[in-house]
Motif scaffolding. Sequence first.
Motif, PDB file in Angstrom:
ATOM      1  N   TRP A  39       0.868  -1.170   0.000  1.00  0.00           N
ATOM      2  CA  TRP A  39       0.000   0.000   0.000  1.00  0.00           C
ATOM      3  C   TRP A  39       0.901   1.214   0.000  1.00  0.00           C
ATOM      4  CZ3 TRP A  39      -4.562  -0.010  -1.848  1.00  0.00           C
ATOM      5  CH2 TRP A  39      -5.336   1.173  -1.815  1.00  0.00           C
ATOM      6  N   LYS A  43       2.086   4.878   6.797  1.00  0.00           N
ATOM      7  CA  LYS A  43       2.715   5.597   7.909  1.00  0.00           C
ATOM      8  C   LYS A  43       3.406   4.603   8.822  1.00  0.00           C
ATOM      9  CE  LYS A  43       2.107   9.770   7.042  1.00  0.00           C
ATOM     10  NZ  LYS A  43       2.379   9.423   5.653  1.00  0.00           N
ATOM     11  N   PHE A 148      -9.558   7.443   6.383  1.00  0.00           N
ATOM     12  CA  PHE A 148      -8.642   7.270   5.239  1.00  0.00           C
ATOM     13  C   PHE A 148      -7.635   6.188   5.623  1.00  0.00           C
ATOM     14  CE2 PHE A 148      -9.832  11.846   4.754  1.00  0.00           C
ATOM     15  CZ  PHE A 148     -10.188  11.875   3.421  1.00  0.00           C
ATOM     16  N   GLY A 150      -6.282   3.348   4.521  1.00  0.00           N
ATOM     17  CA  GLY A 150      -5.191   2.806   3.697  1.00  0.00           C
ATOM     18  C   GLY A 150      -4.755   1.428   4.138  1.00  0.00           C
ATOM     19  N   GLY A 151      -3.475   1.281   4.418  1.00  0.00           N
ATOM     20  CA  GLY A 151      -2.928  -0.008   4.835  1.00  0.00           C
ATOM     21  C   GLY A 151      -3.244  -0.359   6.281  1.00  0.00           C
ATOM     22  N   SER A 153      -2.361   1.297   9.334  1.00  0.00           N
ATOM     23  CA  SER A 153      -1.421   1.538  10.447  1.00  0.00           C
ATOM     24  C   SER A 153      -2.097   2.184  11.647  1.00  0.00           C
ATOM     25  CB  SER A 153      -0.289   2.478  10.027  1.00  0.00           C
ATOM     26  OG  SER A 153       0.181   2.162   8.772  1.00  0.00           O
ATOM     27  N   ASP A 169     -12.101   3.110   4.208  1.00  0.00           N
ATOM     28  CA  ASP A 169     -11.386   3.673   3.067  1.00  0.00           C
ATOM     29  C   ASP A 169     -12.327   3.517   1.884  1.00  0.00           C
ATOM     30  OD1 ASP A 169      -8.078   4.160   2.524  1.00  0.00           O
ATOM     31  OD2 ASP A 169      -9.296   3.785   0.736  1.00  0.00           O
ATOM     32  N   LEU A 170     -12.133   4.373   0.908  1.00  0.00           N
ATOM     33  CA  LEU A 170     -12.948   4.290  -0.295  1.00  0.00           C
ATOM     34  C   LEU A 170     -12.508   3.114  -1.170  1.00  0.00           C
ATOM     35  CD1 LEU A 170     -15.052   5.854  -2.037  1.00  0.00           C
ATOM     36  CD2 LEU A 170     -13.128   7.078  -3.045  1.00  0.00           C
ATOM     37  N   SER A 524     -16.869   6.418   1.719  1.00  0.00           N
ATOM     38  CA  SER A 524     -16.101   7.624   1.454  1.00  0.00           C
ATOM     39  C   SER A 524     -16.018   8.501   2.687  1.00  0.00           C
ATOM     40  CB  SER A 524     -16.724   8.415   0.308  1.00  0.00           C
ATOM     41  OG  SER A 524     -16.050   9.655   0.187  1.00  0.00           O
ATOM     42  N   ALA A 525     -14.860   9.060   2.900  1.00  0.00           N
ATOM     43  CA  ALA A 525     -14.651   9.928   4.060  1.00  0.00           C
ATOM     44  C   ALA A 525     -15.475  11.199   3.954  1.00  0.00           C
ATOM     45  CB  ALA A 525     -13.168  10.279   4.179  1.00  0.00           C
ATOM     46  N   ASP A 541      -5.007  10.163   8.076  1.00  0.00           N
ATOM     47  CA  ASP A 541      -3.865  10.501   7.234  1.00  0.00           C
ATOM     48  C   ASP A 541      -4.372  10.585   5.796  1.00  0.00           C
ATOM     49  OD1 ASP A 541      -1.347  10.431   5.959  1.00  0.00           O
ATOM     50  OD2 ASP A 541      -1.167   8.265   6.201  1.00  0.00           O
ATOM     51  N   TYR A 550      -3.841   6.593  -5.683  1.00  0.00           N
ATOM     52  CA  TYR A 550      -4.134   5.301  -5.066  1.00  0.00           C
ATOM     53  C   TYR A 550      -4.986   4.379  -5.920  1.00  0.00           C
ATOM     54  CZ  TYR A 550      -2.398   7.521  -0.857  1.00  0.00           C
ATOM     55  OH  TYR A 550      -1.605   8.175   0.040  1.00  0.00           O
ATOM     56  N   CYS A 583     -10.115  11.513  -3.087  1.00  0.00           N
ATOM     57  CA  CYS A 583      -9.653  12.903  -2.964  1.00  0.00           C
ATOM     58  C   CYS A 583      -8.185  12.988  -3.363  1.00  0.00           C
ATOM     59  CB  CYS A 583      -9.757  13.396  -1.526  1.00  0.00           C
ATOM     60  SG  CYS A 583     -11.222  12.955  -0.639  1.00  0.00           S
TER      61      CYS A 583
HETATM   62  C1  LIG Z   1      -2.199   8.488   2.925  1.00  0.00           C
HETATM   63  S1  LIG Z   1      -3.245   7.134   2.583  1.00  0.00           S
HETATM   64  C2  LIG Z   1      -3.460   6.410   4.154  1.00  0.00           C
HETATM   65  C3  LIG Z   1      -2.294   5.552   4.529  1.00  0.00           C
HETATM   66  C4  LIG Z   1      -2.438   4.894   5.882  1.00  0.00           C
HETATM   67  N1  LIG Z   1      -2.372   5.844   6.956  1.00  0.00           N
HETATM   68  C5  LIG Z   1      -1.373   3.830   6.049  1.00  0.00           C
HETATM   69  O1  LIG Z   1      -0.500   3.987   6.905  1.00  0.00           O
HETATM   70  O2  LIG Z   1      -1.387   2.856   5.305  1.00  0.00           O
HETATM   71  C6  LIG Z   1      -4.737   7.863   2.148  1.00  0.00           C
HETATM   72  C7  LIG Z   1      -5.883   6.913   1.856  1.00  0.00           C
HETATM   73  O3  LIG Z   1      -7.045   7.673   1.570  1.00  0.00           O
HETATM   74  C8  LIG Z   1      -7.871   6.897   0.714  1.00  0.00           C
HETATM   75  N2  LIG Z   1      -8.896   7.782   0.139  1.00  0.00           N
HETATM   76  C9  LIG Z   1      -8.778   8.703  -0.841  1.00  0.00           C
HETATM   77  N3  LIG Z   1      -9.947   9.342  -1.037  1.00  0.00           N
HETATM   78  C10 LIG Z   1     -10.816   8.831  -0.141  1.00  0.00           C
HETATM   79  C11 LIG Z   1     -12.174   9.099   0.182  1.00  0.00           C
HETATM   80  N4  LIG Z   1     -12.869  10.023  -0.462  1.00  0.00           N
HETATM   81  N5  LIG Z   1     -12.734   8.393   1.175  1.00  0.00           N
HETATM   82  C12 LIG Z   1     -12.053   7.454   1.856  1.00  0.00           C
HETATM   83  N6  LIG Z   1     -10.768   7.159   1.591  1.00  0.00           N
HETATM   84  C13 LIG Z   1     -10.158   7.832   0.613  1.00  0.00           C
HETATM   85  C14 LIG Z   1      -6.899   6.284  -0.242  1.00  0.00           C
HETATM   86  O4  LIG Z   1      -7.460   5.125  -0.814  1.00  0.00           O
HETATM   87  C15 LIG Z   1      -5.705   5.996   0.683  1.00  0.00           C
HETATM   88  O5  LIG Z   1      -5.748   4.693   1.145  1.00  0.00           O
END
Ligand SMILES: C[S@@+](CC[C@H](N)C(=O)[O-])C[C@H]1O[C@@H](n2cnc3c(N)ncnc32)[C@H](O)[C@@H]1O
Length: 981
Positions: A39, A43, A148, A150-151, A153, A169-170, A524-525, A541, A550, A583
Amino acid sequence: MTTYPKRLIEVDLPIKKIGAHARREKSIRHGHISTLHIWWARKPLAVCRSVMCAALWPDPAQEDCPLRFREDAQAIMARFWNPIGRTDLDFHDPMALRQALLDFIADFANWDNSTKKEYLETARALTQSAHEALGGAPGTRPLVVDPFAGGGSIPLEALRVGADTFASDLNPVAVLLNKVVLEYIPRYGQRLADEIRRCGEWTKIEAEKELAQFYPKDPNGATPIAYLWVRTITCEGPGCGAEVPLIRSLWLVKKSSRSVALRLVPDGKRKLVEFEIIESVKVQDVGNGTVRRGSATCPVCGYTTPVASVRRQLKSRKGGAADARLLCVVTTKPGEQGRSYRLPIEQDLVAADKAAGELERRKAIHKGPLSLVPDEPTPLGGGSGAGRAFSLRNYGMNCFEDLFTPRQALALTTLARLVQEVRLSGEHDSGMEAAVKTCLGLAVDKQADKLSSLSRWDTSRENPQGTFGRQVLPIVWGFDEVNPLSGSGGDWRTALNWVILVVEKCSFLNEGHDPRLGQVDCVSAIQHSMADDAANVFFTDPPYYDAVPYSDLSDFFYVWLKRMLTDSNERLLSDCLTPKEECIVDETKGKDKEYFEKSVGRAMAEGRRFLAPDGIGVVVFAHKSTSGWEAMLQAMIDAGWIFTGSWPIDTEMGSRLRAMDSAALASSIHLICRPRESPDGSVRTDDVGYWSDVLAELPGRIHEWLPNLASKGVVGADAIFSCLGPALEIYSRYSRVEKASGEVVLLREYMEEVWAAVAKEALGMILKDANASGFEEDARLTAMWLWTLSSGANGNLEVQEPDDLVGEEDVSAKGSKMNGFVLEYDAARKIAQGLGAHLENLTTLAEVKGDKARLLPVSERTPYLFGQVISTIAGKGRKKKREHQTTLSGGVVAQAQTEMGPSSELSLPAPGSTVLDRLHQAMLLFSNGRSDALKRFIEEDISQDQGLWSLAQSLSALYPVGSEERRWVEGVLTRKKSLGL
Ligand SMILES: C[S@@+](CC[C@H](N)C(=O)[O-])C[C@H]1O[C@@H](n2cnc3c(N)ncnc32)[C@H](O)[C@@H]1O
Ligand SMILES: [Zn+2]
């Protein structure tokens, strides 16, 4: 206004130690969740863990800290520290208790401590006490929400330290990763690992039965572990038509202990290129490849086929992976260490052909709603933003199938089918099967990463690099094809083992009677499913502008996962590709900066809505550009947040996050915030602040923070960004700030004041023995500039090269490296302004180029300072033609017309007009070896100049270690001493 007891993170955080643990964590592989599946922009857990604890736990040294927490913390800290001999701390002293908690947080950031019982129990006891003391119902846990995720963390760390968590997450791929970490592992723990191992072994045996014939062993018993292929084109040189292998580098192994390379042997008669393998070669014996910046030079006739033609040819062959040329086979021999490299033999080619035939046969009889090999479209790419990551369409790789050679596709489709066919052993609840299959599916993704035509052979590790060495999907001319059955790195068993290790390492979540499960959702956030005021902590994050596309990246994996896991994840995996409403900034999808800022702003408003009025928020941002950063702050203020702190934690160093320029400004910053709400949860909209009051409060606040940070070794940009949160509190606690005229003050205007206040405070600190106000603007700016770039750890400037964005086919000219000390222009401008200096007047000191500003290396100031041409500086012996140069005062410095040879020397200059100029003159005399002239200059012109010598002292600590400037200024100081002055 109601206030709530401050949390630790609103007061202090050991960011230096946390940063060090976070950087170390990056080299830890076994069992780290980042090895479960790729991913992007994950973080570090160390940071998430520390920040989580400090956000959950109140500061015991605040007057309004609940007594219950203070007493519990005393007991818990005594229980933790006393056995390790920390008897220096009197836990009844609230300040000592605060320190004990911070020390615990710093130690707990260490990966090695992260699953130790005593740490887990201590953290969880503190979390529970804090939650109940702050009003949580007895027996419940605080809820941490990350929209948000992601992976995963952040939510993983929430569970670790004893909170409940809701992760969403989306992106369905991210959601699956979160399900594994937060649901499956906590529920099944070691049993899950055992079952994956068992089922994985079965898939391996079955895959071998089907596939071994396509990866034949060598006649001498050696096992091919990887086949190295190159794409080819036909030379378009007049009358040539030779097959040109597209090779970037001829190296096969490039290590200190071993070197192996290919040699091109052009055959003019047969119009083709043969190869030889050469061992123990020297760098100078290895020739150049055939491609440069996307055009290809024919080894037979020397003609260079231009980029457009290369693209056209590959386009007509869907990228040319399927008919690539095999260059070399890497093997391991039984009983022998290391890898061998040999040229292809007949059986290699026959096996690959047979595999292609078998794939065709299977495709013909395949039934089902989805194609056997993923035929979904690849990302469009293009543009200057996120789309730059994708250039596949330029080469005709229009669907995912085109990224795989037939044999790669055969292997992956076989594994994908076997994953669906696994049967569990014994009795398990129905969820176990989904858990096992999901984890096996993730392992297939890992295999796909290593088994595509975009994976490059790593010549220093002698292993496949994988498709996602970087956060891009660019074309790769020469690729490796691992043998998934080889028993070496990159094979199926290795992929399985990585997944099993993570499950085992995280199984602590399943221990005891009380497994810690999180909740996961795909939502979605910007329109979240969480109820109002339901969360205690909002820690997230979000994406950062165009840094990572992504959803387009994750489609590479999504198309495989949907072929394996739809049964258990119907809702998640039913679309063609992952949702594109994320986003980010991506011009190819019509998403501009405003779109990004607006949608993240909406997500922040959602976060505030579902966070309880007494809850706390933590939002992670990069702070690459001050304007982007300010836009995010404005969006958060508009969404009803008050800032109470900001902590930059330097974790991205050396990472491959795209579009980071200067490492000094590349920390990720954690913004600490609180909802601007009344206790009933309604946003306060009628608190008006007065500009004069806000301005009056600002310097005091900075004066409180900055020296305190410096005493902890936090200096430079990190210190500046640490001050922003507290400074912003003064402004953001009002729903708006007005001038006496009634005019509303925008954040942008306030930020200028903040930078100015920080610059003034910092300068006083940097030049404290030198009476900062006594210096001219050039000295003030130089000192502040160098300080901003310093990291404090070792005084080293580390300037990171911008990442090579588009990969091997990069046809754009590469940006030339800038000499000197580079800051983002806007940051430099703000600092200068704060110090009353004017960049535009200081052209012989600093130079602005685009969005960068550069403090000139002292050597570049020579013509200005000496009024004559200098062709050798500091023994570099480089000849330079210099043009007439305009001086500060507007006159034209006389330039010698002829260039001088390497022996030319500086003559005694007329003393410069500012202290800094005179110091630089002395430094240049020193650098030029002009011992006598330096002596005279010191004795006659500067020895009595106290200001100059204290500036010299200050700068000797500010110029980066190892820089010429540092050496020179120290040289001048030593000289003065030796002259007895
Ligand atoms: C910076 S990453 C998060 C990483 C996470 N903190 C980690 O350590 O793995 C941002 C995340 O936001 C998600 N994202 C983008 N737009 C979004 C939305 N509208 N709603 C929810 N998630 C979204 C992306 O798929 C991505 O996984
Ligand atoms: Zn040719």
